[in-house]
Design a protein around this motif. Structure first.
Motif, PDB file in Angstrom:
ATOM      1  N   LYS A  23       0.827  -1.267   0.132  1.00  0.00           N
ATOM      2  CA  LYS A  23      -0.008  -0.109   0.122  1.00  0.00           C
ATOM      3  C   LYS A  23       1.006   1.312  -0.073  1.00  0.00           C
ATOM      4  CE  LYS A  23      -3.672  -2.258   2.408  1.00  0.00           C
ATOM      5  NZ  LYS A  23      -4.649  -2.322   3.651  1.00  0.00           N
ATOM      6  N   VAL A  24       2.150   1.026  -0.158  1.00  0.00           N
ATOM      7  CA  VAL A  24       3.003   2.233  -0.094  1.00  0.00           C
ATOM      8  C   VAL A  24       2.952   3.063  -1.368  1.00  0.00           C
ATOM      9  CG1 VAL A  24       5.473   3.089   0.111  1.00  0.00           C
ATOM     10  CG2 VAL A  24       4.684   1.088   1.544  1.00  0.00           C
ATOM     11  N   VAL A  25       2.691   4.298  -1.191  1.00  0.00           N
ATOM     12  CA  VAL A  25       2.666   5.262  -2.303  1.00  0.00           C
ATOM     13  C   VAL A  25       3.962   6.025  -2.299  1.00  0.00           C
ATOM     14  CG1 VAL A  25       0.066   5.328  -2.684  1.00  0.00           C
ATOM     15  CG2 VAL A  25       1.262   7.258  -1.172  1.00  0.00           C
ATOM     16  N   ARG A  26       4.251   6.743  -3.522  1.00  0.00           N
ATOM     17  CA  ARG A  26       5.527   7.332  -3.893  1.00  0.00           C
ATOM     18  C   ARG A  26       5.656   8.481  -2.988  1.00  0.00           C
ATOM     19  NH1 ARG A  26       6.414   9.139  -9.994  1.00  0.00           N
ATOM     20  NH2 ARG A  26       4.909  10.355  -9.461  1.00  0.00           N
ATOM     21  N   SER A  27       4.570   9.284  -2.860  1.00  0.00           N
ATOM     22  CA  SER A  27       4.760  10.576  -2.474  1.00  0.00           C
ATOM     23  C   SER A  27       3.390  11.141  -1.701  1.00  0.00           C
ATOM     24  CB  SER A  27       5.097  11.720  -3.181  1.00  0.00           C
ATOM     25  OG  SER A  27       3.906  12.199  -4.111  1.00  0.00           O
ATOM     26  N   ALA A  28       3.655  11.993  -0.717  1.00  0.00           N
ATOM     27  CA  ALA A  28       2.124  12.500   0.060  1.00  0.00           C
ATOM     28  C   ALA A  28       1.456  13.142  -1.142  1.00  0.00           C
ATOM     29  CB  ALA A  28       2.534  13.507   0.971  1.00  0.00           C
TER      30      ALA A  28
END
Length: 258
Positions: A3-8
């Motif tokens: 579930k990790v995304v690249r940026s806020a």
């Protein structure tokens, strides 16, 4: 599921204008400051914010308030935010002040699929009877007031009392901050920074978590997990600089004799 995304910015880019967002934190403790800043940068407007309070003038949700990105706030505490008070009294902002425990339970109920609940808190006051000023007009008159809420009598432990019915809160999105998270979204909070974060996370249809330390799946002891990953949709790993940037709402010092 990773579930990790690249940026806020990527994590909040699809939050539309007019969305309801539940935001964790208490004062400035445990607030998702990086996600809030990203939401400011993408330009989202007309937000309804559900949070214990609304940050301070130059940090947290106060940044969104300064740019007039918030149309309505459901909170229990105004705090040190002068712009919050100014916008409310000037009729620029609608504010639903809610007893703190009731706000917590409304979020918990929303995350649990409970439509409403009864509480003694607020019985015999404007909380139950209606008439709390939600929005003023430019002349200082009450333009929108809270409606009356249903009140019923129940016997609990052999004693009959009146109870007011409160509706649950379910948000379109939730923004939270955790001390540790894994790639599946399981979260661990640090001490009092847990506060409203788990409640907001469960109440959001889409929940985004910023984490100070990201670990592989399987590293967290299941008994140590405060919020299971089933409630989290996106994870943003913070940089060391972002992790260290924590503000103090009010600092009180006293002189110590030499």
């Amino acid at each position: 599921m990773d579930k990790v995304v690249r940026s806020a910015t990527d994590a909040v880019a699809d939050i539309p204008d007019g969305a309801t967002i539940a935001v964790g934190g208490f004062g400035l403790c445990g607030i998702p400051s990086v996600l809030i800043r990203a939401l400011l940068d993408v330009g989202t407007h007309e937000l309804e914010v559900v949070s214990n309070n609304c940050g301070v003038d130059d940090w947290g949700l106060g940044l969104l308030l300064q740019e007039h990105r918030v149309r309505r706030v459901v909170a229990s505490y105004v705090g040190e935010n002068k712009e919050f008070a100014r916008q409310y009294l000037a009729g620029e902002l609608e504010v639903e002040l809610t007893p703190q425990g009731t706000l917590a339970e409304r979020l918990r109920a929303g995350g649990s699929g409970i439509a409403a609940f009864y509480t003694r808190t607020g019985v015999g006051t404007l909380v139950a009877e209606g008439g709390l000023p939600w929005r003023y007009d430019a002349e200082g008159n009450v333009a929108v007031a809270s409606p009356p809420k249903p009140v019923e009598r129940f016997t609990v432990r052999g004693v009959e009392h009146e109870y007011v019915r409160e509706q649950a809160i379910a948000a379109d999105f939730a923004l939270v901050r955790a001390a540790v998270g894994d790639r599946a979204g399981n979260l661990v909070f640090h001490s009092a920074a847990r506060n409203f974060n788990p409640l907001c996370a469960t109440a959001g249809r889409v929940t985004v978590a910023e984490v100070e330390r990201l670990v592989p799946v399987g590293e967290l002891d299941p008994d140590a997990v405060h919020l299971p990953g089933i409630f989290v949709d996106r994870v943003v790993e913070l940089t060391p600089e972002q992790t260290a940037d924590k503000r103090i709402e009010r600092r009180t010092l006293r002189e110590v004799a030499p």
